[in-house]
Design an enzyme around this catalytic site. Structure first.
Site, short mmCIF file in Angstrom:
data_model
loop_
_atom_site.label_atom_id
_atom_site.label_comp_id
_atom_site.label_asym_id
_atom_site.label_seq_id
_atom_site.Cartn_x
_atom_site.Cartn_y
_atom_site.Cartn_z
N HIS A 1 0.83 -1.21 0.00
CA HIS A 1 0.00 0.00 0.00
C HIS A 1 0.87 1.26 0.00
O HIS A 1 1.80 1.39 0.80
CB HIS A 1 -0.91 -0.02 1.23
CG HIS A 1 -2.04 0.95 1.17
ND1 HIS A 1 -2.38 1.75 2.25
CD2 HIS A 1 -2.92 1.23 0.18
CE1 HIS A 1 -3.44 2.48 1.90
NE2 HIS A 1 -3.78 2.18 0.65
N ASP B 1 -5.02 5.22 4.40
CA ASP B 1 -6.47 5.31 4.17
C ASP B 1 -7.16 5.90 5.39
O ASP B 1 -6.91 5.49 6.54
CB ASP B 1 -7.05 3.94 3.86
CG ASP B 1 -6.69 3.46 2.46
OD1 ASP B 1 -6.16 4.28 1.66
OD2 ASP B 1 -6.93 2.27 2.15
N HIS C 1 -13.73 5.82 1.55
CA HIS C 1 -12.56 6.29 2.27
C HIS C 1 -11.75 7.24 1.40
O HIS C 1 -11.98 7.34 0.19
CB HIS C 1 -11.66 5.12 2.71
CG HIS C 1 -10.92 4.47 1.60
ND1 HIS C 1 -11.49 3.55 0.73
CD2 HIS C 1 -9.61 4.58 1.21
CE1 HIS C 1 -10.59 3.13 -0.14
NE2 HIS C 1 -9.43 3.75 0.13
N HIS D 1 -7.91 7.89 0.17
CA HIS D 1 -6.54 7.39 0.08
C HIS D 1 -5.64 8.61 -0.05
O HIS D 1 -5.78 9.43 -0.96
CB HIS D 1 -6.40 6.49 -1.16
CG HIS D 1 -4.99 6.04 -1.40
ND1 HIS D 1 -4.46 4.90 -0.85
CD2 HIS D 1 -4.00 6.60 -2.17
CE1 HIS D 1 -3.21 4.75 -1.26
NE2 HIS D 1 -2.91 5.78 -2.06
#
Length: 230
Positions: free
Chosen positions: A118, A122, A202, A204
């Protein structure tokens, strides 16, 4: 000499003796009284002048001590104020991209959701939550397809900041700025969403060294180093 003549001669002498004694007595009284008066005056002067001078000296010393304490307190207050102003200025230069949130997937986290680890942090928020510019800068990417970074990001915005770093905001439902727009810290630039490769609503958020994918830094560490509590 007759008896009367003798008596008459004695009277003036007796009167003179009595007068002398009385005068001497009065003199003694006057001397003692005068002495007592002088002593009383001296005592009164000592009781009035000497304590007054001591009180004045004490009052002066207390005033000087109070003045020194006031100056010291003023210097300390000014230093504290300057420190707070500096901290406020530093904190104001960078802000959180959203106000109320739950932290979910973190930077460099692995999992089936991503082809690689990732690349950002988030922030779980409802669709339509105001997304704010983390710092002052100029928008260099804005639009669908991750603003050019790929469909996984959905609608996204990338901002170039004054310190040479870039911030990215992805999975947006709405974009309120365009390429070339200048923004301030805390300015609303978009609304959060669930677009692109997203498992739920959400934001990012990334911090990058270039405008493009693959140059991400740890965004939480960056914000904290800038004085932002996240």
């Amino acid at each position: 000499m007759s008896k009367r003549t003798v008596i008459n001669r004695l009277r003036p002498s007796v009167f003179r003796t009595r007068g002398a004694v009385v005068a001497a007595g009065m003199g003694a009284v006057m001397v003692v009284g005068a002495g007592a008066g002088v002593a009383s005056a001296d005592a009164g002067t000592a009781a009035t002048v000497t304590p007054a001078a001591a009180v004045a000296a004490q009052a002066k010393a207390q005033a000087e001590a109070a003045d020194a304490a006031a100056k010291q307190a003023a210097v300390k207050k000014a230093a504290t104020k300057a420190k707070k102003a500096k901290a406020a200025k530093k904190a104001a230069a960078w802000v959180k991209p959203v106000t109320k949130y739950t932290l979910t997937a973190s930077y460099n986290q692995g999992g089936a959701m991503w082809s690689q680890k990732h690349s950002g942090q988030d922030f779980a928020v409802p669709v339509g939550t105001a997304v704010k510019a983390a710092g002052a800068g100029t928008v260099v990417k804005a639009g669908p397809n991750g603003g050019g970074d790929g469909p996984a990001y959905g609608n996204a915005v990338v901002i170039k900041h004054n310190n040479g770093k870039y911030s990215q905001y992805a999975h947006l439902s709405k974009i309120d700025v365009g390429v070339g727009s200048t923004v301030k810290p805390g300015q609303v630039i978009a609304k959060s969403g669930n677009t692109g490769n997203s498992s739920g609503p959400h934001l990012h958020f990334e911090i990058r060294t270039t405008p493009n994918y693959g140059s991400a830094l740890n965004p939480m560490a960056f914000l904290r180093s800038a004085g932002v509590q996240v």
